[in-house]
Each structure stands twice: as C-alpha cells, then as structure tokens.
Design a protein around this motif. Structure first.
Motif, PDB file in Angstrom:
ATOM      1  N   GLY A   4       0.834  -1.202   0.000  1.00  0.00           N
ATOM      2  CA  GLY A   4       0.000   0.000   0.000  1.00  0.00           C
ATOM      3  C   GLY A   4       0.864   1.245   0.000  1.00  0.00           C
ATOM      4  O   GLY A   4       1.750   1.394   0.845  1.00  0.00           O
ATOM      5  N   VAL A   5       0.618   2.134  -0.967  1.00  0.00           N
ATOM      6  CA  VAL A   5       1.406   3.376  -1.024  1.00  0.00           C
ATOM      7  C   VAL A   5       0.499   4.606  -1.015  1.00  0.00           C
ATOM      8  O   VAL A   5       0.851   5.648  -1.550  1.00  0.00           O
ATOM      9  CB  VAL A   5       2.326   3.423  -2.275  1.00  0.00           C
ATOM     10  N   GLY A   6      -0.670   4.488  -0.405  1.00  0.00           N
ATOM     11  CA  GLY A   6      -1.573   5.638  -0.362  1.00  0.00           C
ATOM     12  C   GLY A   6      -2.908   5.252   0.228  1.00  0.00           C
ATOM     13  O   GLY A   6      -3.138   4.102   0.599  1.00  0.00           O
ATOM     14  N   GLU A   7      -3.794   6.237   0.303  1.00  0.00           N
ATOM     15  CA  GLU A   7      -5.082   6.055   0.980  1.00  0.00           C
ATOM     16  C   GLU A   7      -6.135   5.344   0.128  1.00  0.00           C
ATOM     17  O   GLU A   7      -6.982   4.634   0.638  1.00  0.00           O
ATOM     18  CB  GLU A   7      -5.657   7.439   1.372  1.00  0.00           C
ATOM     19  N   SER A   8      -6.088   5.573  -1.196  1.00  0.00           N
ATOM     20  CA  SER A   8      -7.209   5.088  -2.014  1.00  0.00           C
ATOM     21  C   SER A   8      -7.109   3.581  -2.249  1.00  0.00           C
ATOM     22  O   SER A   8      -6.035   2.985  -2.120  1.00  0.00           O
ATOM     23  CB  SER A   8      -7.247   5.824  -3.352  1.00  0.00           C
ATOM     24  N   ALA A   9      -8.240   2.985  -2.605  1.00  0.00           N
ATOM     25  CA  ALA A   9      -8.287   1.536  -2.841  1.00  0.00           C
ATOM     26  C   ALA A   9      -7.321   1.138  -3.957  1.00  0.00           C
ATOM     27  O   ALA A   9      -6.782   0.037  -3.957  1.00  0.00           O
ATOM     28  CB  ALA A   9      -9.707   1.110  -3.188  1.00  0.00           C
TER      29      ALA A   9
END
Length: 313
Positions: free
Chosen positions: A288-293
């Motif tokens: 995971g490299v961020g908030e969005s799905a």
C-alpha cells in the motif's frame, strides 16, 4: 505486457511518489558517498551502514554490498551506477516473494483470514482487497471478526456499503469463532467466490490471541477441512524493524501464508520489505502506497527496487 501501459505507468509513478521518503534517504546517501570516489573498503562500509539505516537489515546489507564489490571494487563508480546495481540486487531478493493473491475458482468460497496488530491497517486492507476482487468480477463477502472493537466492525460495514459486499457482523464482544462459522456457512450457501475474515489484533496478551485464532481456524475446518486457504498478515511499514518481530510472533500464533505491507508512503522505511523477503521468504501479496483503494496493489519486484533506490528507468 509492456510496462508502458497507462495503468502500469500510473501505478509506477504512484509507487515512486509513495516511496519518496525511502528513496530520497537512500538516493541522497548514495550521492553523498559516491561522488568522485572509488569503491574502496571505506565506501563499502558507508554503503552498508546506509542500507542498514534504510531498514534493509544487517544480513541483506552485507550481502548486497559484497555482490556490488565483486565487479566494481577499486573502480571509480558514479552514484547512478551504484543505484542501478542496488536496484538489481534488491529485485533479485524480491522477485521470489512478489506473488499476487490468487483466488481458487474451484472453492466457493476461497477463505482468507486477515491477521495483524491493531493499527496495522487490517480492516482497510480488507476493504481494498474487496474493491480489487470485485473489480475482477468476483463475488466477495466480509466478516467483521474483530469483535472487540466497535470501530473495526463499523469500518468494515462502511467498506461493505462502498464495495457492494455483504458483511457478516455481530454485536461488540460476540464470539469471533462463532461469527466466522456463520460467515462461512452463509458464503457457502450463496456460492460466494471470496470470504475475507477480519480478526482481533491485541498482541499484549499473546496466549489469548493464539487461543482465539486457533478456535477460528478450528471452526472453519469443521465446514471446510482446507479452510482457511490463506492467512494474510498485514504489516505497517512505518514500524520498520518491528515488522520483523511481528512476523515472527504471528508465525508462532498461526500459519501465516503471506504478507501485505501498508503505509509505505508514510515512511522512510520501505527497505523493510527487502529485510522481510530475505528473512522469511513469505509471499508478499500486495503493498500500500496511499489512501485510495487503487493504492493497494500486487507489486512488481523490479519496479519496486527502482522506486526504492531512485534508480532511473
């Protein structure tokens, strides 16, 4: 299969962006060490220290520097050359573990138990995995098995609404194993492709957690001897070296089959993925490299290695 498809390109630029903190630490360090300098013993020692401080782990750092020294010792090297060599060595370590989570279509459902300490991003990871597999055309059911935390149950219900996935949940404090049993029964009745089960992550009382996870696995096996088909451990990259301890602990508690690494964008500790691969050789299904799905994705070893080291290309 070209890397230049818009989708891949978009993901690579997000990956590079997400790993900026890690890559600037390694990249600037390499520039500092190797500007107009030969690769001598002192330079190698500095490089090894830089890799250790970048969370790649002592054994990995020693191995990588030894490999680089084999062909370049006592030669004038540029920072770019070292970054490229480093990316190549890191990719070799990561390639065997870069394996996407695969759902067996013969199983209805394919059961995935998701474990990890509270705060590692377990519930969010389940929501993101549900988004991914729904987009692939799979039917997905979620089970709110972290029955101790009302927030975890609510969060999973929100993901259920967002993704259009049914959620099996009970009141706070309900028996997690009973809930898992009910969820599997319903998923079977509805011929669901994938059942994602959340679990509690209170590590301060290991014996209790072990007993609970054991019980969940036992009741699942009553209905399907081969379940759970995967046990995913979710790790928060910002914890750095602590992630190694968490893998060791959860391997004692249950049969972990694969890892998901979250919050790589919030950390300068992206190198921990390399240390995990070297030490445990467990499949890393997604990062995971961020908030969005869209920011939780299967990773490609070479792209990750390049993004981590700031290598070109």
């Amino acid at each position: 299969m070209s890397d230049q498809t818009p989708e891949k390109k978009g993901w690579f630029s997000r990956l590079k962006e997400g790993l900026t903190r890690s890559s600037s630490k390694l990249g600037e360090g390499i520039t500092g060490i190797f500007t107009k300098r030969k690769l001598d013993d002192a330079a190698l020692e500095e490089l090894e220290e830089l890799l250790i401080s970048g969370d790649l782990g002592v054994a990995t750092a020693a191995r990588i520097t030894a490999e680089i020294a084999k062909t370049r010792f006592d030669k004038e090297v540029s920072p770019e050359e070292i970054r490229a060599a480093l990316a190549e060595q890191i990719a070799l370590i990561l390639e065997p573990v870069a394996r996407p989570l695969e759902i067996d279509p013969a199983r209805k459902p394919h059961v995935v138990l998701v474990v990890g300490v509270n705060g590692s991003g377990k519930t969010t990871t389940i929501g993101k995995l549900a988004t991914h597999f729904r987009a692939e055309g799979e039917s997905v059911m979620l089970a709110a098995g972290d029955t101790f935390r009302a927030a975890a149950i609510e969060q999973l219900q929100i993901w259920g609404e967002r993704t259009g996935c049914p959620v099996v949940a009970k009141e706070t404090g309900a028996d997690a194993a009973g809930l898992a049993f009910d969820a599997l029964k319903r998923a079977k009745e509805e011929a669901t492709d994938l059942l994602l089960i959340d679990t509690a992550g209170r590590l301060h009382n290991k014996a209790d957690l072990m007993a609970e996870l054991d019980k969940v696995v036992r009741v699942l096996k009553k209905q399907d001897e081969s379940a759970p088909h995967d046990i995913l451990l979710v790790l928060d990259a910002t914890t750095g070296q602590n992630a190694l301890q968490q893998v060791a602990t959860f391997k004692e508690l249950t049969k972990v089959t694969g890892l998901v690494l979250t919050k790589l964008d919030g950390s300068a500790r992206g190198g921990i993925l390399v240390a995990l691969a070297e030490k445990f050789a467990l499949p890393v299904h997604a990062i995971g490299v961020g908030e969005s799905a869209q920011d939780l994705r299967p990773f490609e070893a070479k792209a990750f290695a390049r993004a981590l080291t700031g290598a070109e290309g």
